[in-house]
Write an enzyme that holds these catalytic residues in place. Structure first.
Site, PDB file in Angstrom:
ATOM      1  N   ARG A 144      35.633  46.746  35.686  1.00 12.99           N
ATOM      2  CA  ARG A 144      36.792  46.142  36.340  1.00 12.99           C
ATOM      3  C   ARG A 144      37.014  44.726  35.796  1.00 12.99           C
ATOM      4  O   ARG A 144      38.138  44.262  35.703  1.00 12.99           O
ATOM      5  CB  ARG A 144      36.591  46.117  37.851  1.00 12.99           C
ATOM      6  CG  ARG A 144      36.596  47.509  38.471  1.00 12.99           C
ATOM      7  CD  ARG A 144      36.493  47.435  39.973  1.00 12.99           C
ATOM      8  NE  ARG A 144      36.457  48.760  40.588  1.00 12.99           N
ATOM      9  CZ  ARG A 144      35.341  49.377  40.966  1.00 12.99           C
ATOM     10  NH1 ARG A 144      34.178  48.810  40.778  1.00 12.99           N
ATOM     11  NH2 ARG A 144      35.402  50.570  41.526  1.00 12.99           N
ATOM     12  N   ASP A 158      34.999  51.132  49.025  1.00 15.45           N
ATOM     13  CA  ASP A 158      33.568  51.377  48.735  1.00 15.45           C
ATOM     14  C   ASP A 158      32.810  51.669  50.039  1.00 15.45           C
ATOM     15  O   ASP A 158      31.903  52.502  50.074  1.00 15.45           O
ATOM     16  CB  ASP A 158      32.946  50.142  48.060  1.00 15.45           C
ATOM     17  CG  ASP A 158      33.863  49.570  47.006  1.00 15.45           C
ATOM     18  OD1 ASP A 158      33.483  49.535  45.834  1.00 15.45           O
ATOM     19  OD2 ASP A 158      34.992  49.158  47.360  1.00 15.45           O
ATOM     20  N   ARG A 200      33.432  55.116  50.999  1.00 12.54           N
ATOM     21  CA  ARG A 200      32.608  56.011  50.170  1.00 12.54           C
ATOM     22  C   ARG A 200      31.179  56.058  50.715  1.00 12.54           C
ATOM     23  O   ARG A 200      30.554  57.116  50.784  1.00 12.54           O
ATOM     24  CB  ARG A 200      32.600  55.514  48.713  1.00 12.54           C
ATOM     25  CG  ARG A 200      33.919  55.774  47.997  1.00 12.54           C
ATOM     26  CD  ARG A 200      33.976  55.107  46.624  1.00 12.54           C
ATOM     27  NE  ARG A 200      35.170  55.526  45.896  1.00 12.54           N
ATOM     28  CZ  ARG A 200      35.755  54.829  44.925  1.00 12.54           C
ATOM     29  NH1 ARG A 200      35.262  53.651  44.558  1.00 12.54           N
ATOM     30  NH2 ARG A 200      36.819  55.296  44.313  1.00 12.54           N
ATOM     31  N   HIS A 212      33.989  43.873  44.625  1.00 19.95           N
ATOM     32  CA  HIS A 212      34.391  45.285  44.507  1.00 19.95           C
ATOM     33  C   HIS A 212      34.138  45.613  43.030  1.00 19.95           C
ATOM     34  O   HIS A 212      34.991  45.408  42.180  1.00 19.95           O
ATOM     35  CB  HIS A 212      35.872  45.453  44.861  1.00 19.95           C
ATOM     36  CG  HIS A 212      36.441  46.782  44.466  1.00 19.95           C
ATOM     37  ND1 HIS A 212      35.987  47.982  44.954  1.00 19.95           N
ATOM     38  CD2 HIS A 212      37.437  47.108  43.598  1.00 19.95           C
ATOM     39  CE1 HIS A 212      36.677  48.969  44.425  1.00 19.95           C
ATOM     40  NE2 HIS A 212      37.560  48.469  43.589  1.00 19.95           N
TER      41      HIS A 212
HETATM   42  N1  LIG Z   1      41.131  47.906  44.639  1.00 14.90           N
HETATM   43  C1  LIG Z   1      40.808  49.177  44.484  1.00 14.90           C
HETATM   44  O1  LIG Z   1      39.996  49.716  45.266  1.00 14.90           O
HETATM   45  C2  LIG Z   1      41.432  49.958  43.354  1.00 14.90           C
HETATM   46  C3  LIG Z   1      41.222  51.337  43.226  1.00 14.90           C
HETATM   47  C4  LIG Z   1      41.830  52.009  42.165  1.00 14.90           C
HETATM   48  C5  LIG Z   1      42.588  51.306  41.226  1.00 14.90           C
HETATM   49  N2  LIG Z   1      42.756  49.958  41.391  1.00 14.90           N
HETATM   50  C6  LIG Z   1      43.545  49.155  40.443  1.00 14.90           C
HETATM   51  O2  LIG Z   1      44.931  49.312  40.707  1.00 14.90           O
HETATM   52  C7  LIG Z   1      45.657  48.942  39.526  1.00 14.90           C
HETATM   53  C8  LIG Z   1      46.707  49.987  39.209  1.00 14.90           C
HETATM   54  O3  LIG Z   1      46.105  51.194  38.815  1.00 14.90           O
HETATM   55  P1  LIG Z   1      46.993  52.471  38.472  1.00 14.90           P
HETATM   56  O4  LIG Z   1      46.046  53.592  38.240  1.00 14.90           O
HETATM   57  O5  LIG Z   1      48.075  52.607  39.463  1.00 14.90           O
HETATM   58  O6  LIG Z   1      47.630  52.008  37.064  1.00 14.90           O
HETATM   59  P2  LIG Z   1      49.008  52.533  36.435  1.00 14.90           P
HETATM   60  O7  LIG Z   1      48.968  52.136  35.002  1.00 14.90           O
HETATM   61  O8  LIG Z   1      49.228  53.962  36.800  1.00 14.90           O
HETATM   62  O9  LIG Z   1      50.117  51.677  37.189  1.00 14.90           O
HETATM   63  C9  LIG Z   1      50.301  50.316  37.024  1.00 14.90           C
HETATM   64  C10 LIG Z   1      51.767  50.049  37.251  1.00 14.90           C
HETATM   65  O10 LIG Z   1      51.975  48.618  37.225  1.00 14.90           O
HETATM   66  C11 LIG Z   1      53.228  48.403  36.615  1.00 14.90           C
HETATM   67  N3  LIG Z   1      53.343  47.006  36.173  1.00 14.90           N
HETATM   68  C12 LIG Z   1      52.757  46.414  35.103  1.00 14.90           C
HETATM   69  N4  LIG Z   1      53.144  45.121  35.027  1.00 14.90           N
HETATM   70  C13 LIG Z   1      53.976  44.897  36.071  1.00 14.90           C
HETATM   71  C14 LIG Z   1      54.700  43.767  36.510  1.00 14.90           C
HETATM   72  N5  LIG Z   1      54.633  42.597  35.876  1.00 14.90           N
HETATM   73  N6  LIG Z   1      55.465  43.899  37.609  1.00 14.90           N
HETATM   74  C15 LIG Z   1      55.570  45.078  38.266  1.00 14.90           C
HETATM   75  N7  LIG Z   1      54.894  46.194  37.881  1.00 14.90           N
HETATM   76  C16 LIG Z   1      54.116  46.102  36.804  1.00 14.90           C
HETATM   77  C17 LIG Z   1      53.277  49.414  35.473  1.00 14.90           C
HETATM   78  O11 LIG Z   1      54.601  49.619  35.013  1.00 14.90           O
HETATM   79  C18 LIG Z   1      52.678  50.645  36.149  1.00 14.90           C
HETATM   80  O12 LIG Z   1      53.664  51.469  36.754  1.00 14.90           O
HETATM   81  C19 LIG Z   1      44.605  48.793  38.410  1.00 14.90           C
HETATM   82  O13 LIG Z   1      44.321  47.415  38.224  1.00 14.90           O
HETATM   83  C20 LIG Z   1      43.403  49.515  38.987  1.00 14.90           C
HETATM   84  O14 LIG Z   1      42.185  49.076  38.430  1.00 14.90           O
HETATM   85  C21 LIG Z   1      42.221  49.290  42.428  1.00 14.90           C
END
Ligand SMILES: NC(=O)c1ccc[n+]([C@@H]2O[C@H](COP(=O)([O-])OP(=O)(O)OC[C@H]3O[C@@H](n4cnc5c(N)ncnc54)[C@H](O)[C@@H]3O)[C@@H](O)[C@H]2O)c1
Length: 314
Positions: free
Chosen positions: A89, A149, A152, A176
Protein backbone atom coordinates in the site's frame (compact mmCIF):
# COMPACT_ATOMS: atom_id res chain seq x y z
CA UNK A 1 -25.49 24.20 5.84
CA UNK A 2 -24.80 20.46 5.63
CA UNK A 3 -27.52 18.14 4.30
CA UNK A 4 -27.33 14.94 6.42
CA UNK A 5 -29.12 12.98 3.69
CA UNK A 6 -26.59 13.84 0.97
CA UNK A 7 -23.34 12.01 0.21
CA UNK A 8 -20.64 12.16 -2.45
CA UNK A 9 -18.27 9.51 -3.73
CA UNK A 10 -15.13 10.73 -5.48
CA UNK A 11 -13.51 8.00 -7.54
CA UNK A 12 -15.93 5.51 -9.12
CA UNK A 13 -13.67 2.53 -9.76
CA UNK A 14 -14.11 -0.85 -8.09
CA UNK A 15 -14.12 0.57 -4.56
CA UNK A 16 -16.09 3.76 -5.22
CA UNK A 17 -18.84 2.04 -7.19
CA UNK A 18 -19.12 -0.75 -4.60
CA UNK A 19 -19.40 1.88 -1.84
CA UNK A 20 -22.07 3.72 -3.83
CA UNK A 21 -23.95 0.48 -4.43
CA UNK A 22 -24.04 -0.51 -0.75
CA UNK A 23 -24.94 3.07 0.22
CA UNK A 24 -27.85 3.26 -2.22
CA UNK A 25 -29.28 0.22 -0.44
CA UNK A 26 -28.63 1.57 3.05
CA UNK A 27 -31.60 3.91 3.32
CA UNK A 28 -29.27 6.48 4.86
CA UNK A 29 -29.27 9.00 1.99
CA UNK A 30 -31.69 10.69 -0.39
CA UNK A 31 -29.05 12.15 -2.72
CA UNK A 32 -25.72 10.78 -3.93
CA UNK A 33 -23.23 12.61 -6.16
CA UNK A 34 -20.62 10.60 -8.08
CA UNK A 35 -17.41 12.19 -9.35
CA UNK A 36 -14.57 10.69 -11.36
CA UNK A 37 -11.95 12.18 -13.70
CA UNK A 38 -13.40 9.71 -16.13
CA UNK A 39 -16.82 11.41 -16.44
CA UNK A 40 -18.29 8.60 -18.53
CA UNK A 41 -17.46 6.21 -15.72
CA UNK A 42 -19.33 8.32 -13.14
CA UNK A 43 -22.27 8.77 -15.51
CA UNK A 44 -22.42 5.07 -16.35
CA UNK A 45 -22.38 4.08 -12.67
CA UNK A 46 -25.09 6.66 -11.84
CA UNK A 47 -27.30 5.36 -14.66
CA UNK A 48 -26.76 1.72 -13.76
CA UNK A 49 -27.56 2.26 -10.07
CA UNK A 50 -30.52 4.56 -10.78
CA UNK A 51 -32.13 1.77 -12.78
CA UNK A 52 -32.29 -0.25 -9.55
CA UNK A 53 -34.13 2.52 -7.70
CA UNK A 54 -37.64 1.12 -8.29
CA UNK A 55 -36.54 -1.67 -5.93
CA UNK A 56 -35.28 0.79 -3.29
CA UNK A 57 -36.45 3.86 -1.37
CA UNK A 58 -36.45 7.00 -3.55
CA UNK A 59 -33.20 8.91 -3.95
CA UNK A 60 -31.29 10.88 -6.56
CA UNK A 61 -28.04 9.42 -7.89
CA UNK A 62 -26.13 11.47 -10.45
CA UNK A 63 -22.69 12.26 -11.85
CA UNK A 64 -21.88 15.76 -10.65
CA UNK A 65 -19.32 18.51 -10.31
CA UNK A 66 -17.44 19.66 -7.22
CA UNK A 67 -20.00 22.48 -6.83
CA UNK A 68 -22.65 19.80 -6.22
CA UNK A 69 -20.94 18.45 -3.12
CA UNK A 70 -20.52 21.61 -1.02
CA UNK A 71 -23.44 20.64 1.25
CA UNK A 72 -22.80 16.88 1.44
CA UNK A 73 -22.68 15.48 4.98
CA UNK A 74 -20.00 12.98 3.95
CA UNK A 75 -17.52 13.00 1.08
CA UNK A 76 -15.97 9.60 0.46
CA UNK A 77 -12.70 9.64 -1.46
CA UNK A 78 -11.69 6.41 -3.16
CA UNK A 79 -9.93 8.04 -6.12
CA UNK A 80 -6.49 6.74 -6.88
CA UNK A 81 -4.56 3.87 -8.25
CA UNK A 82 -5.07 0.52 -6.55
CA UNK A 83 -2.49 -2.00 -5.41
CA UNK A 84 -0.95 -4.18 -8.09
CA UNK A 85 0.12 -7.73 -7.23
CA UNK A 86 3.35 -7.54 -5.15
CA UNK A 87 2.91 -3.80 -4.59
CA UNK A 88 2.51 -2.66 -0.97
CA UNK A 89 0.00 0.00 0.00
CA UNK A 90 2.90 2.31 0.73
CA UNK A 91 4.18 1.93 -2.85
CA UNK A 92 1.10 3.82 -3.93
CA UNK A 93 2.02 6.93 -1.96
CA UNK A 94 3.45 9.16 -4.64
CA UNK A 95 0.73 8.45 -7.19
CA UNK A 96 -2.14 8.97 -4.80
CA UNK A 97 -0.76 11.98 -2.94
CA UNK A 98 -0.56 13.62 -6.40
CA UNK A 99 -4.25 12.85 -6.99
CA UNK A 100 -5.18 14.26 -3.56
CA UNK A 101 -3.31 17.47 -4.41
CA UNK A 102 -5.87 17.88 -7.17
CA UNK A 103 -9.02 16.79 -5.28
CA UNK A 104 -8.66 18.38 -1.83
CA UNK A 105 -8.19 21.99 -3.06
CA UNK A 106 -11.41 21.53 -5.08
CA UNK A 107 -13.26 20.62 -1.88
CA UNK A 108 -11.85 23.71 -0.17
CA UNK A 109 -12.73 25.88 -3.17
CA UNK A 110 -16.42 24.92 -3.08
CA UNK A 111 -16.61 25.38 0.71
CA UNK A 112 -17.26 21.73 1.58
CA UNK A 113 -18.50 21.50 5.17
CA UNK A 114 -18.96 17.75 5.39
CA UNK A 115 -16.87 14.95 6.85
CA UNK A 116 -14.13 13.58 4.59
CA UNK A 117 -13.96 9.81 4.65
CA UNK A 118 -10.68 8.75 3.10
CA UNK A 119 -10.53 5.27 1.61
CA UNK A 120 -7.77 5.38 -1.04
CA UNK A 121 -4.49 3.78 0.00
CA UNK A 122 -2.21 4.19 1.78
CA UNK A 123 -5.18 5.35 3.81
CA UNK A 124 -3.31 6.62 6.89
CA UNK A 125 -0.90 8.70 4.82
CA UNK A 126 -3.73 10.08 2.69
CA UNK A 127 -5.86 10.90 5.75
CA UNK A 128 -2.95 12.97 7.08
CA UNK A 129 -2.43 14.51 3.63
CA UNK A 130 -6.14 15.39 3.33
CA UNK A 131 -6.12 16.93 6.80
CA UNK A 132 -3.11 19.11 6.03
CA UNK A 133 -4.18 20.10 2.50
CA UNK A 134 -7.76 20.93 3.52
CA UNK A 135 -7.11 22.72 6.80
CA UNK A 136 -10.43 21.19 7.95
CA UNK A 137 -10.94 20.57 11.67
CA UNK A 138 -9.50 17.19 12.67
CA UNK A 139 -12.85 15.69 13.66
CA UNK A 140 -13.98 16.08 10.04
CA UNK A 141 -11.17 14.06 8.44
CA UNK A 142 -11.44 10.30 8.95
CA UNK A 143 -9.72 7.37 7.29
CA UNK A 144 -11.54 4.04 6.91
CA UNK A 145 -8.42 2.69 8.62
CA UNK A 146 -8.63 -0.81 10.05
CA UNK A 147 -12.42 -1.06 10.13
CA UNK A 148 -12.11 -3.59 7.28
CA UNK A 149 -9.15 -5.42 8.85
CA UNK A 150 -11.05 -5.64 12.15
CA UNK A 151 -14.03 -7.14 10.31
CA UNK A 152 -11.66 -9.68 8.74
CA UNK A 153 -10.31 -10.52 12.22
CA UNK A 154 -13.79 -10.96 13.66
CA UNK A 155 -14.81 -13.12 10.72
CA UNK A 156 -11.78 -15.39 11.03
CA UNK A 157 -12.08 -15.68 14.83
CA UNK A 158 -15.77 -16.51 14.41
CA UNK A 159 -14.88 -19.25 11.92
CA UNK A 160 -12.07 -20.57 14.14
CA UNK A 161 -14.31 -20.75 17.21
CA UNK A 162 -17.45 -21.76 15.27
CA UNK A 163 -19.49 -18.90 16.70
CA UNK A 164 -21.37 -15.88 15.34
CA UNK A 165 -18.59 -13.36 14.64
CA UNK A 166 -20.76 -10.53 16.03
CA UNK A 167 -19.99 -11.77 19.55
CA UNK A 168 -16.25 -11.28 18.96
CA UNK A 169 -14.75 -8.05 20.32
CA UNK A 170 -11.26 -7.52 19.00
CA UNK A 171 -9.45 -4.77 17.14
CA UNK A 172 -6.77 -4.51 14.49
CA UNK A 173 -4.97 -1.22 15.15
CA UNK A 174 -2.08 0.84 13.75
CA UNK A 175 -1.41 1.20 10.04
CA UNK A 176 -3.96 -0.21 7.58
CA UNK A 177 -1.14 -2.25 6.05
CA UNK A 178 1.85 -4.40 6.76
CA UNK A 179 2.69 -3.01 10.22
CA UNK A 180 -0.84 -3.35 11.63
CA UNK A 181 -1.31 -5.41 14.79
CA UNK A 182 -4.05 -7.36 16.52
CA UNK A 183 -4.80 -6.16 20.04
CA UNK A 184 -5.37 -9.70 21.29
CA UNK A 185 -4.68 -8.93 24.96
CA UNK A 186 -7.99 -7.05 25.25
CA UNK A 187 -9.92 -9.33 22.87
CA UNK A 188 -12.94 -11.13 24.21
CA UNK A 189 -15.98 -13.08 23.14
CA UNK A 190 -19.07 -11.71 24.83
CA UNK A 191 -16.97 -10.53 27.76
CA UNK A 192 -14.99 -13.78 28.10
CA UNK A 193 -11.23 -13.43 27.59
CA UNK A 194 -10.32 -14.72 24.11
CA UNK A 195 -7.86 -17.39 25.30
CA UNK A 196 -10.35 -18.67 27.86
CA UNK A 197 -13.04 -18.83 25.19
CA UNK A 198 -10.67 -20.75 22.89
CA UNK A 199 -10.13 -23.29 25.69
CA UNK A 200 -13.90 -23.60 26.13
CA UNK A 201 -14.04 -24.55 22.46
CA UNK A 202 -11.17 -27.03 22.79
CA UNK A 203 -8.29 -24.96 21.38
CA UNK A 204 -5.07 -24.60 23.34
CA UNK A 205 -2.28 -23.47 20.98
CA UNK A 206 -3.23 -19.83 21.41
CA UNK A 207 -0.01 -18.24 20.30
CA UNK A 208 0.26 -20.31 17.14
CA UNK A 209 -3.40 -19.95 16.12
CA UNK A 210 -3.58 -16.24 16.88
CA UNK A 211 -0.38 -15.58 14.91
CA UNK A 212 -1.85 -17.51 11.96
CA UNK A 213 -5.15 -15.63 12.14
CA UNK A 214 -3.35 -12.27 12.44
CA UNK A 215 -1.20 -13.08 9.39
CA UNK A 216 -4.30 -14.13 7.44
CA UNK A 217 -5.91 -10.77 8.23
CA UNK A 218 -2.77 -8.78 7.40
CA UNK A 219 -2.22 -10.61 4.12
CA UNK A 220 -5.89 -10.79 3.03
CA UNK A 221 -5.66 -7.94 0.54
CA UNK A 222 -2.60 -9.48 -1.15
CA UNK A 223 -4.35 -12.85 -1.46
CA UNK A 224 -7.57 -11.35 -2.87
CA UNK A 225 -5.65 -9.11 -5.29
CA UNK A 226 -3.65 -12.10 -6.50
CA UNK A 227 -6.91 -13.92 -7.26
CA UNK A 228 -9.28 -11.18 -8.50
CA UNK A 229 -6.98 -8.16 -8.99
CA UNK A 230 -8.76 -5.83 -6.54
CA UNK A 231 -10.70 -5.86 -3.26
CA UNK A 232 -13.92 -3.91 -2.91
CA UNK A 233 -16.92 -5.60 -1.28
CA UNK A 234 -15.48 -5.80 2.24
CA UNK A 235 -14.30 -2.20 2.25
CA UNK A 236 -17.63 -1.02 0.86
CA UNK A 237 -19.40 -2.62 3.82
CA UNK A 238 -16.90 -1.01 6.20
CA UNK A 239 -17.57 2.39 4.60
CA UNK A 240 -21.30 1.88 4.94
CA UNK A 241 -20.86 1.06 8.65
CA UNK A 242 -18.86 4.26 9.23
CA UNK A 243 -21.46 6.34 7.35
CA UNK A 244 -24.21 4.79 9.43
CA UNK A 245 -22.53 5.83 12.65
CA UNK A 246 -22.11 9.39 11.35
CA UNK A 247 -25.57 9.91 9.84
CA UNK A 248 -27.42 8.26 12.72
CA UNK A 249 -25.15 9.93 15.30
CA UNK A 250 -24.59 6.49 16.83
CA UNK A 251 -21.39 7.17 18.78
CA UNK A 252 -20.22 3.72 17.69
CA UNK A 253 -16.68 2.67 18.53
CA UNK A 254 -14.87 1.95 15.27
CA UNK A 255 -11.14 1.61 14.51
CA UNK A 256 -10.99 4.51 12.06
CA UNK A 257 -7.80 6.40 11.20
CA UNK A 258 -7.46 9.84 12.77
CA UNK A 259 -4.82 12.22 14.04
CA UNK A 260 -3.15 11.18 17.30
CA UNK A 261 -2.41 13.57 20.16
CA UNK A 262 -0.23 11.77 22.65
CA UNK A 263 -2.32 8.58 22.93
CA UNK A 264 0.16 5.76 23.75
CA UNK A 265 2.89 8.38 23.24
CA UNK A 266 1.95 8.87 19.56
CA UNK A 267 1.91 12.35 18.12
CA UNK A 268 1.17 13.94 14.74
CA UNK A 269 0.48 10.78 12.77
CA UNK A 270 -2.83 9.35 11.52
CA UNK A 271 -3.45 5.68 12.27
CA UNK A 272 -6.23 3.46 13.50
CA UNK A 273 -7.30 3.21 17.10
CA UNK A 274 -10.82 2.52 18.34
CA UNK A 275 -12.65 5.85 18.39
CA UNK A 276 -16.14 7.20 19.01
CA UNK A 277 -17.73 8.15 15.68
CA UNK A 278 -20.79 10.42 15.60
CA UNK A 279 -22.41 13.16 13.51
CA UNK A 280 -19.37 15.28 14.45
CA UNK A 281 -17.03 12.75 12.89
CA UNK A 282 -14.34 11.41 15.19
CA UNK A 283 -15.11 12.45 18.77
CA UNK A 284 -12.55 10.68 20.90
CA UNK A 285 -9.97 7.92 20.69
CA UNK A 286 -10.80 5.13 23.16
CA UNK A 287 -7.69 4.01 25.07
CA UNK A 288 -8.01 0.22 25.11
CA UNK A 289 -5.37 -1.50 27.22
CA UNK A 290 -2.37 -2.93 25.38
CA UNK A 291 0.37 -5.20 26.70
CA UNK A 292 4.05 -4.27 26.28
CA UNK A 293 4.48 -6.25 23.07
CA UNK A 294 1.39 -4.64 21.48
CA UNK A 295 2.49 -1.20 22.59
CA UNK A 296 5.90 -1.73 20.98
CA UNK A 297 4.29 -2.94 17.75
CA UNK A 298 1.95 0.07 17.71
CA UNK A 299 4.89 2.42 18.14
CA UNK A 300 6.79 0.63 15.36
CA UNK A 301 3.72 0.96 13.12
CA UNK A 302 3.53 4.71 13.83
CA UNK A 303 7.26 5.05 13.16
CA UNK A 304 6.89 3.30 9.77
CA UNK A 305 4.09 5.71 8.83
CA UNK A 306 6.02 8.75 10.07
CA UNK A 307 8.97 7.78 7.91
CA UNK A 308 6.72 7.77 4.84
CA UNK A 309 5.15 11.08 5.89
CA UNK A 310 8.60 12.63 6.25
CA UNK A 311 9.45 11.50 2.71
CA UNK A 312 6.09 12.69 1.34
CA UNK A 313 6.32 16.07 3.02
CA UNK A 314 10.04 16.52 2.18
N1 LIG B 1 -9.01 1.52 2.70
C1 LIG B 1 -9.29 0.28 2.31
O1 LIG B 1 -9.61 -0.58 3.16
C2 LIG B 1 -9.20 -0.06 0.85
C3 LIG B 1 -9.60 -1.32 0.37
C4 LIG B 1 -9.50 -1.58 -0.99
C5 LIG B 1 -8.96 -0.62 -1.86
N2 LIG B 1 -8.57 0.59 -1.34
C6 LIG B 1 -8.00 1.64 -2.20
O2 LIG B 1 -9.03 2.32 -2.89
C7 LIG B 1 -8.46 2.97 -4.03
C8 LIG B 1 -9.29 2.70 -5.26
O3 LIG B 1 -9.21 1.35 -5.63
P1 LIG B 1 -10.04 0.79 -6.87
O4 LIG B 1 -9.84 -0.68 -6.89
O5 LIG B 1 -11.40 1.36 -6.86
O6 LIG B 1 -9.21 1.46 -8.09
P2 LIG B 1 -9.78 1.78 -9.55
O7 LIG B 1 -8.58 2.00 -10.41
O8 LIG B 1 -10.79 0.76 -9.95
O9 LIG B 1 -10.55 3.16 -9.36
C9 LIG B 1 -9.94 4.37 -9.09
C10 LIG B 1 -10.80 5.44 -9.70
O10 LIG B 1 -10.27 6.73 -9.31
C11 LIG B 1 -10.45 7.59 -10.42
N3 LIG B 1 -9.59 8.77 -10.29
C12 LIG B 1 -8.25 8.86 -10.49
N4 LIG B 1 -7.84 10.13 -10.29
C13 LIG B 1 -8.94 10.85 -9.96
C14 LIG B 1 -9.15 12.22 -9.66
N5 LIG B 1 -8.15 13.10 -9.65
N6 LIG B 1 -10.41 12.61 -9.38
C15 LIG B 1 -11.45 11.74 -9.41
N7 LIG B 1 -11.29 10.42 -9.69
C16 LIG B 1 -10.06 9.99 -9.96
C17 LIG B 1 -10.13 6.72 -11.63
O11 LIG B 1 -10.65 7.29 -12.83
C18 LIG B 1 -10.81 5.41 -11.25
O12 LIG B 1 -12.15 5.34 -11.70
C19 LIG B 1 -7.02 2.43 -4.15
O13 LIG B 1 -6.12 3.38 -3.60
C20 LIG B 1 -7.06 1.18 -3.28
O14 LIG B 1 -5.80 0.81 -2.79
C21 LIG B 1 -8.70 0.88 -0.04
Amino acid sequence: MVNMRKIAVIGCGFVGSSCAFTLMQSNLFSEMVLIDVDKDRAEGEAMDMSHGLPFETPMKIYAGEYEDIADCAIVIITAGANQKPDETRLDLVAKNVGIYKHIIPELVRVGCEGILLIVSNPVDILTYTALKLSGFPENRVIGSGTVLDTARLKYLLGEHLKIDNRGVHAFIIGEHGDSELAAFSSANVSGINLNKFCEMRGYYNHEESMQRIYEDVRDSAYKIIEKKHATYYGVAMAVRRICESIVRNEHSILPISSLTHGEYGLEDVCLSLPAIVSANGVEKIVPISLNDDELKKLKDSAAALKKVLDDVLA
